[in-house]
Design a protein around this motif. Structure first.
Motif, mmCIF file in Angstrom:
data_model
loop_
_atom_site.group_PDB
_atom_site.id
_atom_site.type_symbol
_atom_site.label_atom_id
_atom_site.label_comp_id
_atom_site.label_asym_id
_atom_site.label_seq_id
_atom_site.Cartn_x
_atom_site.Cartn_y
_atom_site.Cartn_z
ATOM 1 N N LEU A 177 0.724 -1.226 -0.111
ATOM 2 C CA LEU A 177 -0.004 -0.005 -0.106
ATOM 3 C C LEU A 177 0.787 1.489 -0.039
ATOM 4 O O LEU A 177 0.488 2.303 -0.715
ATOM 5 C CB LEU A 177 -0.877 0.010 1.215
ATOM 6 N N THR B 122 -5.942 7.233 3.949
ATOM 7 C CA THR B 122 -5.212 5.996 3.212
ATOM 8 C C THR B 122 -5.819 5.482 1.966
ATOM 9 O O THR B 122 -5.193 5.452 0.847
ATOM 10 C CB THR B 122 -5.029 4.909 4.097
ATOM 11 N N THR B 123 -7.150 5.278 1.944
ATOM 12 C CA THR B 123 -7.768 4.758 0.970
ATOM 13 C C THR B 123 -7.705 5.801 -0.267
ATOM 14 O O THR B 123 -7.399 5.510 -1.318
ATOM 15 C CB THR B 123 -9.297 4.575 1.375
ATOM 16 N N VAL C 45 -4.949 5.986 -2.586
ATOM 17 C CA VAL C 45 -4.898 4.916 -3.524
ATOM 18 C C VAL C 45 -5.688 5.439 -4.591
ATOM 19 O O VAL C 45 -5.500 5.434 -5.884
ATOM 20 C CB VAL C 45 -5.219 3.394 -3.256
ATOM 21 N N TYR D 157 -9.909 0.722 -6.969
ATOM 22 C CA TYR D 157 -9.780 -0.041 -5.746
ATOM 23 C C TYR D 157 -11.005 0.373 -4.832
ATOM 24 O O TYR D 157 -11.606 1.514 -5.266
ATOM 25 C CB TYR D 157 -8.337 0.630 -5.009
ATOM 26 N N TYR E 75 -12.778 -0.106 -0.499
ATOM 27 C CA TYR E 75 -12.081 -0.543 0.943
ATOM 28 C C TYR E 75 -13.245 -1.021 1.845
ATOM 29 O O TYR E 75 -14.456 -0.923 1.310
ATOM 30 C CB TYR E 75 -11.726 0.693 1.663
ATOM 31 N N MET F 18 -4.807 -4.799 0.617
ATOM 32 C CA MET F 18 -3.766 -4.293 1.031
ATOM 33 C C MET F 18 -4.217 -3.780 2.542
ATOM 34 O O MET F 18 -5.006 -3.087 2.701
ATOM 35 C CB MET F 18 -3.481 -3.248 0.312
ATOM 36 N N HIS G 62 -4.516 -2.194 6.268
ATOM 37 C CA HIS G 62 -4.494 -1.038 6.832
ATOM 38 C C HIS G 62 -5.473 -0.971 8.059
ATOM 39 O O HIS G 62 -6.353 -1.447 7.995
ATOM 40 C CB HIS G 62 -5.195 0.087 5.965
#
Lengths: 452, 452
Positions: free
Chosen positions: A259, A323-324, A327, A334, A336, A362, A364
């Motif tokens: 990630l 974080t998401t 990406v 992607y 989440y 990934m 997190h």
């Protein structure tokens, strides 16, 4: 009753000097949030918009809007910074979008409590508090754009929850003032436990016009990135930091390879193949923190005073739902999930699930306190294959004792860990919004009172 | 080598202008602490005294004393406020008693860290810090008489440990500076983990001349007394308060009937037959605290800003080892124990033990964080029958998974939960006190280095 356009016209007339925007592009822009994190929600919400935007400047404007909506039977959806991720402020049935961002005053600050209007941006609130030695206990990763009211109405916790738990813990919302949606709106003050009636209700249980919030010490926070050879090491080190009660902390975030590849501006701190631990540690607790890291195979690759000014990127903008975002900014294939691990064996369960899903997810995690115990929230990033596979993954987590707050649904009930409406909120709604005009469609258990 | 009187004479000569007291009454007075809490220790220690009292004013005085003791082979026992309960500062082998109370400067205060000399009284330290918005994270119930150095060297935690854990948790002692006991004393700075080498070592591992301590926010603390019909209710309510992460707190102390009968000045707040919960709650957290109490059958009988000025009695002087003192003040036939309950089932275990012992013990608990988990310390007050029965009671607790730090022994090893010396401390002692002159007899595992 008039048809919708007729009712809207009458409503706007009733609003007098309250600022109203009818330009469809601007209304549409203020009818959206970050629901596009979810391909499922994106499909469902991408064309939804309100009919008219009202820009409240103060409580009088809110009362005028509530009264007008009640009188004309028009849906009313309240909006803050629009930083939610599940369409919390998307007006499913159109009507009025009530933008609160201009209603942003601080009423007072006394010691460890502040009282402010809902539209205040969270970073502006902290800027005012910090010179006095205090700051908000917790904030979302969207602190620099989110509003206080939006956080309480649409969020659950975030940076700071590793110490204070979430907004749902007793003591984390001191009081809330709400306006009812009735022809003659009333004002209700909800204190302590009662204030939970508006927490994460997406604005379905009254219009918040003031929030009283408990504060924490304004430490000098240091952003720290630690690199590890494996996510298992990052998790175990994070667990040790989280459980070190003498280390004052605001953020403990393990993130698994690959990630960090998407954290472009952090490249120098994220060696290829490394898993990371992102932390905010009080300056005076750095030395014991470094001792913990050293004995657990971590290498500190970044250490800097948290900087939130324009032009700076605070480390927390790589955590929680940011974080998401890091990406998704470059690849929208992607999406989440939002998980809560069992406190008794959080890290073990996380490692088991990592093994089970392999490259599909990934990893997190966010260490948080929950019900007085340290545990983890999980926000894995995954390549979206299909709605069916997503629902399968959710079922697999649940089968392994991990609670899922599904971020791919719009209703409070389906998005909650317990798949049902909070009983207090459901009951309170009858009092404050009998006709069910507030953000209709979000609290699906509510059946409007039929006016005889 | 000269005999003891001859060596003492030479030693005093070597001290030059360092203040020395030889009056046997004054020396004896400064050779004692609150060991008389234990009938066992009282028997053992009541006639023990040092030979000479040295009153250090600064680090130079400490170095001069350390050098002189090393050169003349005289035992050296460091003393702070003398508020310990197990003879921590009683000079078992006589020699020099080094009183540090005049060495009480604050070196600096920067944000969440302060650095001060060991002799500073804990209340004086907080008086200096609080106007800047900070205070000590934790203090013993003897805050108004105890010294910082004595607390770190002889104590383990106290008021504040419900939030921060004990002194042993990483991050709760930032650094310590120690002087070695050698003919040419050296100065060693111990930082972070390394500072644990002096924690609760009773001054056997070097003479502390500075402590750097992490701080906490100086909330306005409110003393609250809550009355319950049973200790079970007080325990369960205490547990709920302790686990409420959003309630800022410094003290959560359940005390079972009939113990509050001895709290004469608190009589109005302690109805006959009631069990109590004594708490210190941040002013901004009072409302959620009251909600918790209300739903658990508690009646608030006292609520007042913590007052520590002369003439006032802060509520914490009814908690921790002051609880015991309130009883002993009028009846020395009682004594006490120090327990640590297992975090997983602390309250259940406590209730089981209360049932087992019946009237023999008066229950007293302190909620504390330990290793990142909330649990309880137990300090039951019991009528002293015999040493044999006391040792039986201890064995019964241990058989039920409760750890005992026996307060009826003088050695570090026997008084620890694990009945052995901390390996780091034992090894470090060889470096800083090779001849074993520091507080001899307290670290019984240590074998002095034979000078060839």
């Amino acid at each position: 009753m008039l048809d919708r356009p007729g009712r809207l016209e009458s409503l706007i007339r009733d609003l007098g000097d309250v600022p109203v925007v009818t330009d469809p592009l601007r209304v549409r822009k203020k009818s959206r949030d970050f629901f596009w994190y979810s391909p499922v929600l994106n499909e469902q919400l991408k064309d939804v918009a309100g009919d008219v935007l009202v820009e409240a400047r103060n409580e009088q404007d809110v009362i005028a809007t509530a009264a007008a909506c009640a009188r004309h039977g028009v849906p009313l959806t309240v909006r803050g910074g629009g930083t939610g991720n599940y369409g919390q402020c998307v007006p499913l049935q159109g009507g009025v979008v009530l933008d609160m961002m201009a209603f942003d005053t601080i009423e007072w600050h006394r010691g460890d409590v502040v009282r402010a209007a809902p539209g205040i941006r969270l970073n502006k609130l902290d800027e005012a508090l910090r010179p006095n030695g205090w700051e908000s206990r917790m904030h979302p990763s969207t602190k620099r754009t989110a509003s206080l009211g939006g956080f309480i109405a649409g969020g659950s916790g975030g940076v700071g929850s590793v110490t204070w738990g979430g907004l749902v813990e007793p003591g984390n919302i001191t009081a809330a003032r709400v306006v009812t949606v009735e022809p003659e709106p009333r004002i209700i003050e909800l204190r302590a436990d009662a204030a939970q009636k508006i927490n994460r209700a997406y604005g379905t249980t009254g219009i918040i016009t003031a929030l009283e919030m408990p504060l924490a010490a304004a430490y000098r926070w240091i952003d720290v990135v630690v690199a590890f050879d494996s996510i298992a090491e990052a998790l175990r080190c994070g667990e040790a930091v989280a459980h070190a009660d003498g280390v004052a902390k605001k953020l403990v975030t393990p993130i698994g390879a690959p990630l960090p590849r998407w954290f472009t501006p952090l490249k120098d701190a994220a060696p290829e193949g490394a898993s990371l631990l992102l932390c905010m540690i009080a300056e005076g607790s750095l030395e014991p923190f470094r001792d913990i890291v050293r004995t657990r195979g971590g290498r500190i690759t970044h250490e800097q005073l948290t900087a939130e000014e324009p032009g700076q990127v605070p480390l927390y903008e790589y955590t929680w739902n940011h974080t998401t975002l890091q990406v998704l900014k470059t690849d929208r294939s992607y999406t989440y999930l939002q998980l809560l691990y069992p406190a008794a064996n959080a890290v073990e369960t996380a490692l088991k699930m990592i093994e089970k899903f392999g490259d599909e997810l990934m990893p997190h995690f966010e260490f948080i306190r929950f019900g007085g115990r340290m545990t983890m929230s999980g926000l894995p990033v995954l390549r979206y294959e299909s709605r069916e596979r997503l629902w399968e993954i959710i079922a697999l987590y649940e089968a392994n004792g991990v609670m899922v707050a599904n971020p791919h649904v719009v209703t409070l009930e389906d998005g909650s860990r317990h798949k049902r409406a909070n009983a207090d909120q459901l009951g309170f709604k009858r009092e404050v919004d009998p006709a069910g005009l507030l953000n209709p469609g979000k609290m699906r258990s509510y059946v409007p009172v039929t006016v005889s």
